[in-house]
Design a protein around this motif. Sequence first.
Motif, PDB file in Angstrom:
ATOM      1  N   GLY A 661      22.981  29.557 124.055  1.00 26.79           N
ATOM      2  CA  GLY A 661      21.534  29.366 124.091  1.00 26.79           C
ATOM      3  C   GLY A 661      20.745  30.444 123.370  1.00 26.79           C
ATOM      4  N   SER A 662      21.399  31.261 122.541  1.00 22.57           N
ATOM      5  CA  SER A 662      20.706  32.387 121.905  1.00 22.57           C
ATOM      6  C   SER A 662      19.839  31.985 120.719  1.00 22.57           C
ATOM      7  N   GLU A 663      20.141  30.858 120.093  1.00 20.05           N
ATOM      8  CA  GLU A 663      19.346  30.398 118.956  1.00 20.05           C
ATOM      9  C   GLU A 663      19.562  28.902 118.756  1.00 20.05           C
ATOM     10  N   ALA A 664      18.670  28.303 118.001  1.00 14.44           N
ATOM     11  CA  ALA A 664      18.787  26.876 117.700  1.00 14.44           C
ATOM     12  C   ALA A 664      18.107  26.598 116.369  1.00 14.44           C
ATOM     13  N   LEU A 665      18.699  25.685 115.615  1.00 14.80           N
ATOM     14  CA  LEU A 665      18.116  25.225 114.362  1.00 14.80           C
ATOM     15  C   LEU A 665      17.810  23.743 114.504  1.00 14.80           C
ATOM     16  N   VAL A 666      16.536  23.391 114.382  1.00 19.22           N
ATOM     17  CA  VAL A 666      16.091  22.007 114.488  1.00 19.22           C
ATOM     18  C   VAL A 666      15.773  21.486 113.092  1.00 19.22           C
ATOM     19  N   SER A 667      16.388  20.361 112.729  1.00 25.39           N
ATOM     20  CA  SER A 667      16.162  19.735 111.427  1.00 25.39           C
ATOM     21  C   SER A 667      15.431  18.421 111.640  1.00 25.39           C
ATOM     22  N   VAL A 668      14.433  18.179 110.805  1.00 29.53           N
ATOM     23  CA  VAL A 668      13.576  17.000 110.962  1.00 29.53           C
ATOM     24  C   VAL A 668      13.351  16.374 109.595  1.00 29.53           C
ATOM     25  N   VAL A 669      13.413  15.044 109.527  1.00 30.13           N
ATOM     26  CA  VAL A 669      13.058  14.303 108.319  1.00 30.13           C
ATOM     27  C   VAL A 669      11.970  13.303 108.686  1.00 30.13           C
ATOM     28  N   ALA A 670      10.912  13.279 107.900  1.00 28.02           N
ATOM     29  CA  ALA A 670       9.835  12.315 108.118  1.00 28.02           C
ATOM     30  C   ALA A 670      10.250  10.970 107.521  1.00 28.02           C
ATOM     31  N   ASN A 671      10.487   9.997 108.393  1.00 22.99           N
ATOM     32  CA  ASN A 671      10.904   8.673 107.933  1.00 22.99           C
ATOM     33  C   ASN A 671       9.764   7.894 107.294  1.00 22.99           C
ATOM     34  N   HIS A 672       8.585   8.054 107.844  1.00 23.34           N
ATOM     35  CA  HIS A 672       7.427   7.283 107.376  1.00 23.34           C
ATOM     36  C   HIS A 672       6.225   8.216 107.265  1.00 23.34           C
ATOM     37  N   THR A 673       5.394   7.938 106.295  1.00 24.73           N
ATOM     38  CA  THR A 673       4.173   8.708 106.112  1.00 24.73           C
ATOM     39  C   THR A 673       2.985   7.755 106.150  1.00 24.73           C
ATOM     40  N   TYR A 674       2.026   8.071 107.023  1.00 26.74           N
ATOM     41  CA  TYR A 674       0.846   7.223 107.168  1.00 26.74           C
ATOM     42  C   TYR A 674      -0.409   8.083 107.068  1.00 26.74           C
ATOM     43  N   PRO A 675      -1.551   7.481 106.693  1.00 24.16           N
ATOM     44  CA  PRO A 675      -2.816   8.210 106.805  1.00 24.16           C
ATOM     45  C   PRO A 675      -3.207   8.328 108.282  1.00 24.16           C
ATOM     46  N   ASN A 676      -3.867   9.401 108.624  1.00 21.91           N
ATOM     47  CA  ASN A 676      -4.359   9.601 109.989  1.00 21.91           C
ATOM     48  C   ASN A 676      -3.227   9.431 111.011  1.00 21.91           C
ATOM     49  N   MET A 677      -2.111  10.125 110.782  1.00 23.53           N
ATOM     50  CA  MET A 677      -0.932   9.973 111.636  1.00 23.53           C
ATOM     51  C   MET A 677      -1.188  10.523 113.033  1.00 23.53           C
ATOM     52  N   ALA A 678      -0.632   9.833 114.022  1.00 24.69           N
ATOM     53  CA  ALA A 678      -0.690  10.323 115.394  1.00 24.69           C
ATOM     54  C   ALA A 678       0.252  11.511 115.550  1.00 24.69           C
ATOM     55  N   GLN A 679      -0.077  12.394 116.472  1.00 22.88           N
ATOM     56  CA  GLN A 679       0.754  13.572 116.715  1.00 22.88           C
ATOM     57  C   GLN A 679       2.008  13.186 117.499  1.00 22.88           C
ATOM     58  N   GLU A 680       3.145  13.723 117.095  1.00 21.59           N
ATOM     59  CA  GLU A 680       4.390  13.506 117.832  1.00 21.59           C
ATOM     60  C   GLU A 680       5.018  14.844 118.160  1.00 21.59           C
ATOM     61  N   THR A 681       5.748  14.876 119.279  1.00 26.82           N
ATOM     62  CA  THR A 681       6.508  16.066 119.648  1.00 26.82           C
ATOM     63  C   THR A 681       7.979  15.703 119.762  1.00 26.82           C
ATOM     64  N   ILE A 682       8.812  16.699 119.539  1.00 30.89           N
ATOM     65  CA  ILE A 682      10.255  16.545 119.688  1.00 30.89           C
ATOM     66  C   ILE A 682      10.716  17.512 120.775  1.00 30.89           C
ATOM     67  N   LYS A 683      11.459  17.007 121.749  1.00 30.89           N
ATOM     68  CA  LYS A 683      11.949  17.854 122.841  1.00 30.89           C
ATOM     69  C   LYS A 683      13.323  18.414 122.492  1.00 30.89           C
ATOM     70  N   LEU A 684      13.425  19.746 122.526  1.00 34.18           N
ATOM     71  CA  LEU A 684      14.666  20.418 122.189  1.00 34.18           C
ATOM     72  C   LEU A 684      15.631  20.392 123.379  1.00 34.18           C
ATOM     73  N   ARG A 685      16.878  20.749 123.100  1.00 37.23           N
ATOM     74  CA  ARG A 685      17.882  20.832 124.170  1.00 37.23           C
ATOM     75  C   ARG A 685      18.765  22.059 123.943  1.00 37.23           C
TER      76      ARG A 685
END
Length: 729
Positions: A661-685
């Motif tokens: 649990g000393s470190e973590a690397l989170v990788s994210v790819v945006a699948n879709h791009t929209y105007p005025n996008m809603a906010q999303e969160t990602i829960k880590l583990r």
Amino acid sequence: MSIIFNEKESLFSLYTRNSLYQMKADNYGVLLHTYYGKKTEHMDYSYLLCEREHSFAGSPYEAGNERWYSLETLPQEYPSYGAGDFRRSALQICRANGASALELRFAGYEIKEGKYNIPGLPAVYAEEGNQADTLIVTLKDTASDLYVHLYYGVLEDLDVITRAVRVENRSGEEIYLERVMSTCLDFMYGAYDLVTFYGRHEMERLFSRTAVHHGVQSVGSTRGASSHHYNPFVILAEQGAGEKSGECYGISFLYSGDFLAEADHDQVKQTRLVMGIHPDNFHYLLKPGEEFWSPEAAMVYSSQGFEEMTHAYHKAVRNNICRGKFKNARRPVLLNNWEGTYFTFTGEKLLQMASEAADMGVELFVLDDGWFGKRDDDCSGLGDWYVNEKKLGCTLGELSEKINGMGLKFGLWFEPECISEDSDLYKEHPDWAFQVPGKSPMRGRYQLVLDFSREEVRNYIYDQMCKVLDSAHIEYLKWDFNRSICDVYSASLPAARQGEVLHRYVLGLYDILERLNQRYPDMLIEGCSGGGGRFDAGMLYYTPQIWCSDDTDAIERLKIQYGTSFCYPVSTMGAHVSACPNHQTGRITPIGTRATVAMSGTFGYELDPAKISQEEKEEIRGQIENFKKYYELIQHGDYYRLTSPFDNSCYHAWESAATDGSEALVSVVANHTYPNMAQETIKLRGLTPEAYYEMNGKSYLGAALMYAGFPMPKPTVEYESFQFHFVKR
């Protein structure tokens, strides 16, 4: 000891860190499967058996008038065909007189310290420090001296139980094995889903989940290889189970040929899952005094969803299936010339590519197809494993020396199992290729398949490969196989043994790979079969990494690598940054996104450096440094699937977390791009809830990141990627 036998109850209990597997020899000598699930204190789970009569369910002769006692409705450890159990069987034979009925009864057992191995076949092994024990349960046919030895390897701290079968013919007659499954699981109760991984060439191991319904559901391969189309890894999951909750049972088949996995849901709502060699192309003669070993199946139970199961498989594959120098060593960052040049190259062009690759920080240059024989396209040359020095403008040794002089290692592509009709080898030995006498052969990629069941064929190919490998300083070998097998016929076997050819072929494949591993212990071997057509735990025993797919498109790879991750760790997945627009899909993605996705694999490049901009070259230098910086975390940390690429979400995210649990690397790819996008969160583990983590100068509570989440930035271009490195303070 992880294996306990209660003689009074005739009860076997197999304990791992989190699971208990139990079976019992009953009063009639039938070996019943009574429990596989969460670890508990000792209990005889045969209390779950109910004395309930079912219509038209036959009873063994010795059961007399106990009509409730039927093999059709009892949970069995290794059911046989023709003796009253009408569900899918684990073993089916044909006797000399044509009869198939087989009744197996308990005939003894043996418990040994350490893990068994299997002659000529891959198997999970115990490292020093692993607690491992072996149970051998012997069953005997009631009508003959046919013995079936059930092998169980219990690797307690790994949470893995393995199974294999040895059939021994002590009778005075020949028998044919028609079906030998490596494992069978019987569940008396419960509603389950069958999770499988389907696909096709350039789109392998896609996640599929289907409710187990009445009848038989199956996946498998009859293509001579485990195939692009279905993977020899399946999960039986409690309905509703997810990443973090619910029971699931994984079975990984350590075999690279034809396989079959079947789920049978019967008339009284019991579920049986069997897995082993596919019987369609299997008809194996067992003479008196001979024995047959089945391949191994590795089972993992999780009470806490897919995630716990995945972590157990990843550790076992990395440390207890992969072998040799490179199983845990850092693999070199490579450049493969294939998509950069295909067949059209010269030695001068290769050296130019290697020079530019070295300047960007690449560590290994790989020369792919086209360097040998008469090979300027895919219609000729296979089988003629001698260097085309005219095309290279020098010897292979001279080429490798020049590339080594640039600070690069040198690697080479082979396709040893196949042969072109337009080749010297085929003209000399046409009978070495699979083809049915009197019939024109079926071609695949305009090539035929060599009969690796024959020792003289294997020896010739092995010797030719060694001559090439010894002629230059070669530190990487890519072993490819670019077609399915049909027209199965061996000129060296009689008619009665043609049903053995495909299994003997796989044994021959393993034989050559083992010999190469022993002769060249410092050479990294990567498996490949038109990409991911033979991505299985059996191959990983010989090649610690496998080219994940010929589809190098980063967005398509999200789905491919997601499905692959359920059993196979990041360190086994060959993944490259390729040219743009992508050669398979035409899609345009940022080079940063291509690198983010490829970093969740062995990492390398598949392009011509002369065709990319100076700005992209600078970015590649940074990507390679980042990969080296995060290598241990990515390759050996715990892998978490934070989202699914099959969900209709704007983002796909995954995480590599240090086991402490000393470190973590989170990788994210945006699948879709929209105007005025809603906010999303990602829960880590995988973080420490009470600890604080820093990222880009800001501090976050571990519990907040896991339970509230981390907000995603808005992408500024299509398919943009992000990486977030969190370090415990």
